[in-house]
Design an enzyme around this catalytic site. Structure first.
Site, PDB file in Angstrom:
ATOM      1  N   ASP A  86     -33.027   9.203   8.266  1.00  0.00           N
ATOM      2  CA  ASP A  86     -33.736   8.550   9.460  1.00  0.00           C
ATOM      3  C   ASP A  86     -32.712   8.235  10.482  1.00  0.00           C
ATOM      4  O   ASP A  86     -33.114   7.982  11.532  1.00  0.00           O
ATOM      5  CB  ASP A  86     -34.580   7.423   8.650  1.00  0.00           C
ATOM      6  N   ASP A 156     -26.595   6.615   1.446  1.00  0.00           N
ATOM      7  CA  ASP A 156     -27.965   6.160   1.718  1.00  0.00           C
ATOM      8  C   ASP A 156     -28.937   7.223   1.103  1.00  0.00           C
ATOM      9  O   ASP A 156     -29.553   7.747   2.068  1.00  0.00           O
ATOM     10  CB  ASP A 156     -27.896   6.147   3.187  1.00  0.00           C
ATOM     11  N   PRO A 163     -33.724  15.541  -5.476  1.00  0.00           N
ATOM     12  CA  PRO A 163     -32.354  15.808  -4.903  1.00  0.00           C
ATOM     13  C   PRO A 163     -31.534  14.722  -5.085  1.00  0.00           C
ATOM     14  O   PRO A 163     -30.315  14.737  -4.830  1.00  0.00           O
ATOM     15  CB  PRO A 163     -32.694  16.328  -3.442  1.00  0.00           C
TER      16      PRO A 163
END
Ligand code: SAM
Length: 282
Positions: A86, A156, A163
């Protein structure tokens, strides 16, 4: 009848967001990705049914994952981010002017692309910063094979499902160890301990044989439900975790970085853990 997004992370317990508008939803090469406008937390992203980030409370998580290691280190030049699609963590890392290079290794290009488009306030231009270098790869492959060294490595990642699972394994942590410069610091999102207690004890068991100083710090992030979000910490520089308050205050002031959650006193306090966590780590 309004539409609701109900998170599917925990059995028998979930949070729900009232949906104003679905902005994007699709299966990428790696995971199911949805970004929607909520009526309560701004725009929200979820991967495989698990809330990843919201516009309203992302600052708490990204400030704490970035600034605690960076202000403890004090002179980091090379930073590695694993995951972070993000872009919020990259944004916070690049606020440190002494950081010369921030390499971000993200497995899913679609997350970056859709977040730049639908969550622009997260990366806030960080992906166009000349100090940023984006690598699309599995984080475990990168740390196993790169010949580059870093002062700070931040994971993060998603939760250890899909995954993200490999990013909580001993081979991954061994890869971190080989990529850290002397005195380097590793920090990672490590789940909400009250809801995922095994995550903390397992990470502790896997990190402590590799580093002289390991521990956890925490922050209350409302949309990581069920209690304190913990961050794993590992370094061969034991002094880093004990950095004096006056030193943190000087570095914070010198940096000129404006924060909304992080401050030096809270940095220090965040390493104090609830007794149930202390007991699970002994
Ligand atoms: N703050 C969130 C949290 O605490 O759950 C994590 C946010 S970020 C969206 C998680 C990122 O990790 C995603 O972009 C995902 O694609 C990425 N990711 C998952 N597994 C990965 C792997 N093995 N290597 C690199 N990136 C990975």
């Amino acid at each position: 009848m309004s539409e609701w997004f109900n998170e599917t992370l925990h059995n028998g317990y979930h949070q729900g967001f009232e949906v104003a508008e679905v902005l994007f939803e699709n299966k990428t090469d790696h995971q199911h990705l949805v970004i929607f406008e909520s009526t309560s937390f701004g725009r929200v992203m979820a991967l495989d049914g698990i809330i990843q980030t919201t516009e309203r409370d992302e600052f708490i998580y990204h400030e704490m994952l970035a600034h605690v290691p960076l202000f403890a280190h004090g002179q980091a030049k090379d930073v590695l981010i694993i995951g972070g699609g993000d872009g919020g963590l990259l944004r916070e890392v690049l606020k440190h002017q002494n950081v010369e290079r921030a390499v971000q290794v993200e497995i899913d290009q679609a997350v970056i692309d859709m977040c730049v488009k639908y969550l622009p306030n997260h990366s806030a231009g960080a992906y166009d910063n000349p100090r940023a270098e984006i690598v699309i790869n599995d984080g475990i492959e990168y740390v196993k094979t790169t010949d580059r060294q870093f002062d700070i490595i931040l994971s993060d990642s998603t939760d250890p499902i899909g995954p993200g699972e490999v990013l909580f394994t001993s081979p991954f942590y061994e890869g971190i160890k080989r990529c850290l410069k002397p005195g380097g610091i590793f920090a990672a999102q490590n789940g909400v301990a009250f809801m995922q207690p095994d995550e903390v004890s397992t990470t502790n068991k896997r990190l402590s044989p590799l580093f002289t100083d390991t521990g956890f710090y925490s922050a209350p992030v409302p949309t990581y439900i069920g209690g304190l979000m913990t961050f794993a910490w590992a370094s061969d520089n034991a002094a880093a975790r004990q950095t004096a308050l006056a030193t943190l205050e000087q570095r914070y002031q010198d940096s000129g970085i404006q924060t909304r959650y992080y401050n030096p006193a809270l940095h220090q306090g965040s390493f104090a853990l609830p007794q149930y966590l202390v007991d699970s780590l002994s």
